[in-house]
Design an enzyme around this catalytic site. Structure first.
Site, PDB file in Angstrom:
ATOM      1  N   CYS A 383       0.840  -1.202   0.000  1.00 33.30           N
ATOM      2  CA  CYS A 383       0.000   0.000   0.000  1.00 33.30           C
ATOM      3  C   CYS A 383       0.878   1.257   0.000  1.00 33.30           C
ATOM      4  O   CYS A 383       1.506   1.554  -1.004  1.00 33.30           O
ATOM      5  CB  CYS A 383      -0.979  -0.042   1.167  1.00 33.30           C
ATOM      6  SG  CYS A 383      -2.380   1.066   0.921  1.00 33.30           S
ATOM      7  N   HIS A 509      -3.459  -5.143   0.101  1.00 34.89           N
ATOM      8  CA  HIS A 509      -2.931  -5.677   1.365  1.00 34.89           C
ATOM      9  C   HIS A 509      -2.951  -7.203   1.315  1.00 34.89           C
ATOM     10  O   HIS A 509      -3.924  -7.826   1.748  1.00 34.89           O
ATOM     11  CB  HIS A 509      -3.794  -5.208   2.540  1.00 34.89           C
ATOM     12  CG  HIS A 509      -3.624  -3.771   2.891  1.00 34.89           C
ATOM     13  ND1 HIS A 509      -2.871  -3.346   3.953  1.00 34.89           N
ATOM     14  CD2 HIS A 509      -4.126  -2.650   2.309  1.00 34.89           C
ATOM     15  CE1 HIS A 509      -2.904  -2.022   4.022  1.00 34.89           C
ATOM     16  NE2 HIS A 509      -3.655  -1.574   3.036  1.00 34.89           N
ATOM     17  N   GLU A 511      -1.514  -9.303   3.155  1.00 35.71           N
ATOM     18  CA  GLU A 511      -1.458  -9.918   4.492  1.00 35.71           C
ATOM     19  C   GLU A 511      -2.827 -10.284   5.049  1.00 35.71           C
ATOM     20  O   GLU A 511      -2.945 -11.187   5.877  1.00 35.71           O
ATOM     21  CB  GLU A 511      -0.727  -8.989   5.475  1.00 35.71           C
ATOM     22  CG  GLU A 511      -1.469  -7.738   5.908  1.00 35.71           C
ATOM     23  CD  GLU A 511      -1.318  -6.535   4.979  1.00 35.71           C
ATOM     24  OE1 GLU A 511      -1.594  -5.412   5.416  1.00 35.71           O
ATOM     25  OE2 GLU A 511      -0.944  -6.739   3.806  1.00 35.71           O
TER      26      GLU A 511
END
Length: 533
Positions: A383, A509, A511
């Site tokens: 990001c 993102h 994750e």
């Protein structure tokens, strides 16, 4: 099974005992027995969602596929169960009150005086039961944030009392407390647990199961004492001892027969033993690594590791796949400067520049990117981390003096990171970014494609600013390629630098989607490359 079963997890004595981990572990065990389970978090604070909270206040903000900004416990739920959550899985007092007041303004209450009971409690009950409608799940596990006795959580406990009355054997309460060890007297003390249960009983709620957090093994006489004073079946007094990793907790709860006790009390069939083969395999690799690698996480909230919880957990999942222990070096971006950045970063085998908002610590992040690019060190930017990589490349390779993001410098002569068109008239902060899952098409000759092994991917977003496509030709000519694009908008989703060992920046993102059973491909590849001598 004819009806959905509801389990409520409350906490007493102190906060941060790990209600989310216990709730996730129980969900994992019931799922391993063949039941469809979902977890829900009720947060007592007045914010509508955690999206506007400083990460120091509440850790990271976890984003779901449908674009909800939620509590980080939802990340644990997904990582343990490998099942996506949604807006319905996180409810805050702010949202409850907003819904009730909106109904009152529309006249839905037909002139009645609006009160905590029944109007607020009815809205809480409606939100709890929402997940059980249409019988999508066999079991809904609802974790109630805060600590029993807090004024904020009283309406939630009252809603639980009513639901227990209404649902009968289809509802059950698990209460998590602390049994401290007094070193001076060499004793485990149950009094805090007794007081906590008493506090719960005063609200009209009798817990069926007690989970006792402890640093020492609980002897049988301590368990019997707790059972006697708290009106709980001795078999339902469960020990939760400290472990080296949260991923051990489901196995510990299995040893304690928490899932069996819960099934018996809810009238659930015990015909199938939990299937935990994959989980055990993951844990064995995690606890017996064959190598170690040091990766720097450069961010501005590094004092509170929970601010980057999903990233840290993704490294654990990726490390297990590679049979490698990932040692995260937490680096505060504000403390990196021209004088020290080479010394601070020289021992790292990989560098990750973390997401974030605002200009604080930006120059330190730019130096970290420059070091990774110039020294051929595996790099991942997430990001803002990707946006910083773009700014660094613009300044130091394209020689665009003063290149910046409009977020940091509205007067920059080279806005290589620009505000999205639909964001230009947005004035409110909460829930107004590009949020949730979006598609991305990867180029087949890219490092990202090598990691994902597929051309079309879907990842979650949380941002306002984008790569400015007016500069795309310049970047590509100089070696920074756009390797991932949004098929609908043409926005750049991923960039890589040609000729670099592994330099990947992503606008999304990754994750958020990493789980024990399905580790995130970019993290797996990043760790693999960082391990190479």
């Amino acid at each position: 099974m004819s009806t959905t079963k509801y389990i409520f997890v409350t906490g007493g004595v102190t906060s941060s005992l790990g209600k989310g981990i216990i709730a996730s572990s129980l969900a994992k065990l019931l799922q391993a027995r063949g039941y469809s389970v979902t977890n829900q978090k009720l947060d007592p604070y007045l914010n509508v969602d955690p999206g506007t909270l400083n990460p120091y206040e509440h850790g990271e903000c976890f984003v779901t596929d449908d674009g909800a900004e939620t509590d980080l416990d939802l990340g644990h739920y997904e990582r343990f169960t490998n099942a996506p959550t949604s807006q319905a899985n996180n409810v805050t007092t702010g949202r409850i009150y907003r819904n009730v007041i909106n109904k009152e303004r529309k006249g839905d209450f037909l002139g009645k005086t609006v009160q905590i009971i029944p109007h607020i409690t009815d809205e809480i009950k409606r939100n709890i039961k929402l997940l059980g409608t249409k019988h999508k799940y066999d079991v809904v596990i609802t974790e109630i944030g805060g600590t029993v006795g807090d004024i904020e959580s009283l309406p939630y406990i009252e809603a639980v009392r009513q639901l227990k009355w209404e649902l009968g054997r289809d509802a059950l309460v698990i209460h998590l407390t602390l049994v401290p060890y007094l070193a001076a007297s060499g004793e485990l003390k149950t009094k805090p647990t007794q007081h906590s249960v008493k506090s719960l009983l005063e609200t009209g709620v009798q817990p069926e199961v007690l989970v006792l957090r402890t640093e020492h093994e609980l002897p049988a006489d301590v368990r019997r004492k707790v059972a006697l004073f708290c009106n709980v079946d001795p078999k339902a007094v469960v020990q939760s001892i400290d472990v080296s990793t949260i991923y051990e907790v489901p196995l510990k709860m299995r040893e304690e027969k928490l899932d069996q006790t819960v099934c018996e009390k809810l009238g659930l069939d015990l015909k199938q033993e939990p299937k935990l083969k994959e989980w055990t395999k993951f844990l064995t690799r995690l606890q017996n690594p064959k190598s170690e690698v040091k990766i720097g996480l450069v961010g501005k909230y590094v004092e509170l590791h929970d601010a980057y919880k999903s990233i840290a957990e993704s490294f654990i999942h990726a490390g297990s796949v590679n049979e490698c222990k990932v040692k995260i070096q937490w680096i505060h971006s504000e403390k990196l400067n021209e004088a020290n950045y080479q010394k601070e970063l020289k021992d790292l085998k990989g560098i990750l520049v973390a997401p974030g908002f605002g200009h604080r610590g930006l120059e330190g992040k730019i130096l970290a990117v420059q070091y990774a690019r110039e020294n051929n060190i595996p790099f991942m930017g997430i990001c803002l981390g990707m946006q910083v990589a773009v700014i660094e490349f613009a300044r130091n390779v394209l020689k665009l003096e003063g290149a910046d993001s409009l977020e940091m410098n509205p007067k920059t002569p080279h806005p290589v990171i620009n505000l999205m068109e639909e964001q230009k008239n947005v004035t409110e902060k909460g829930g107004t970014m590009r949020l949730g899952a979006y598609d991305c098409i990867l180029k087949e000759d890219s490092k990202a494609f090598t990691a994902y092994k597929q051309k079309e991917i879907s990842e979650r977003h949380r941002h306002r600013y984008e790569f400015n496509n007016e500069y795309l030709e310049q970047f590509e000519a100089a070696g920074m390629k756009a390797v991932g694009m949004n098929p609908d908008t043409g926005l750049v989703e991923a960039v890589e630098i040609e000729g670099h060992k592994w330099f990947v920046g992503v606008q999304f993102h990754p994750e958020y989607k990493s789980t024990v059973i399905r580790p995130q491909p970019l993290f797996v590849e990043f760790v693999k490359v960082a391990m190479e001598k």
